[in-house]
Design an enzyme around this catalytic site. Structure first.
Site, short mmCIF file in Angstrom:
data_model
loop_
_atom_site.label_atom_id
_atom_site.label_comp_id
_atom_site.label_asym_id
_atom_site.label_seq_id
_atom_site.Cartn_x
_atom_site.Cartn_y
_atom_site.Cartn_z
N LYS A 160 -0.59 4.92 -3.26
CA LYS A 160 -1.31 4.27 -2.16
C LYS A 160 -2.32 3.33 -2.82
O LYS A 160 -3.29 3.77 -3.44
CB LYS A 160 -2.00 5.33 -1.31
CG LYS A 160 -2.82 4.86 -0.14
CD LYS A 160 -3.36 6.12 0.57
CE LYS A 160 -4.07 5.82 1.88
NZ LYS A 160 -5.48 5.42 1.67
N TYR A 197 -3.47 8.43 -4.93
CA TYR A 197 -4.40 7.68 -4.07
C TYR A 197 -5.31 6.84 -4.96
O TYR A 197 -6.28 7.34 -5.52
CB TYR A 197 -5.20 8.66 -3.21
CG TYR A 197 -6.02 8.04 -2.11
CD1 TYR A 197 -6.03 6.67 -1.87
CD2 TYR A 197 -6.80 8.84 -1.29
CE1 TYR A 197 -6.77 6.11 -0.86
CE2 TYR A 197 -7.57 8.29 -0.26
CZ TYR A 197 -7.56 6.93 -0.07
OH TYR A 197 -8.32 6.38 0.94
#
Length: 296
Positions: free
Chosen positions: A163, A135
């Site tokens: 991401k 992330y």
């Protein structure tokens, strides 16, 4: 679809004022995502307020989610924590509860070095023993993953995706091209930042990690399908309908707006965890107008 592709819908995590998860309300929100046909659920991401929840409540949320969806849709669980050992335990909890994959941001109080993030990510990926998505969320963590670090982490067992934040220059195609040239062919690159969803998917991004899909999954899925099919005109038309909502996300932060939407739709009447304050009534009215515009 692979695990880290398509529309991943990130739900809020309804809690009471003491931080106890309302599992019944959470199940209702996840049922909407399942019914709409999203490709995965993002549980306990930033939208899910993972940083505000104790380990036991995060464990309860994962167990409730797995029981609720009954294997109909993959569940990607956020396991970020300040300490590596705590994140390892959270990853193990999620795995034992039946999560499909993991999402990990490098939370910190002291700014982290690349080596510290590499070792942290590697340890948690090993502990969870599930496919893990990096992330990269510098807006929250203040840590920016370099291309070199992403390439290095892609070689770690279980780390399978990233991401990404929206590129400052809006050049999705250029950024994707540079990363894909250095990464394994099966390493997935997706984007968060809802107002960039159409552009990222049209440029060939693998996934939209979507805030708004947590509460408006059917509308988000229509945009996803159009963009992933390469239908630029339809994707841009649908994205235009979202613009009033995107503007509110930028003004107030999507976290606050999502709690207002949950109340507007009658899905649950909960406030965000303190110290985050709910929107004022006149701002909630603006959110209602944006939601009505989108659904019309």
């Amino acid at each position: 679809m692979t695990l880290f592709s398509g529309l991943s819908a990130f739900s809020i995590t309804p809690t009471d004022t003491a931080g106890r998860v309302d599992t019944a309300a959470l199940a209702r929100l996840l049922e909407r995502i399942c019914t709409a046909g999203a490709h995965s659920i993002g549980l306990l991401g930033s939208t899910g307020g993972y940083a505000f929840l104790l380990r036991e409540e995060r464990r309860r949320a994962v167990a409730a989610a797995v029981e609720s969806v009954e294997g109909r849709i993959p569940i990607i669980v956020g396991v970020g924590a300040l300490r590596t050992d705590e994140a390892e335990l959270l990853a193990q909890d999620a795995s034992k509860a039946g999560a499909t994959g993991l999402l990990l941001a490098p939370m910190s109080y002291t700014p982290l070095t690349e080596e510290e993030v590499f070792q942290h990510m590697s340890a948690v990926a090993k502990a969870g023993d599930l496919p893990l998505c990096i992330y990269n969320n510098p807006g929250t963590t203040r840590f920016v993953f370099s291309d070199d670090l992403i390439v290095r982490l892609a070689e770690v067992p279980n780390i399978a995706a990233i991401k990404m934040p929206l590129p400052a220059d809006g050049d999705f195609r250029g950024k994707l091209g540079r990363l894909r040239a250095r990464l394994p062919a099966d390493f997935a690159i997706g984007y968060s930042g809802d107002w960039g969803a159409a552009g990222s998917l049209l440029a060939g991004g693998d996934a939209w990690y979507s805030v708004v899909a947590g509460l408006l999954p059917a509308e988000a899925l229509a945009l996803t399908h159009a963009a992933m099919a390469g239908d630029r005109a339809q994707a841009e038309r649908l994205d235009q309908a979202f613009q009033p909502l995107w503007n509110l996300f930028k003004e107030f932060g999507s976290f606050r707006v999502m709690y207002a939407i949950a109340g507007i739709l009658g899905l649950c009447q909960v406030d965000p965890p303190r110290p985050i304050l709910p929107l004022r009534s006149d701002d909630v009215a603006r959110v209602r107008v944006a939601v009505d515009h989108l659904r019309a």
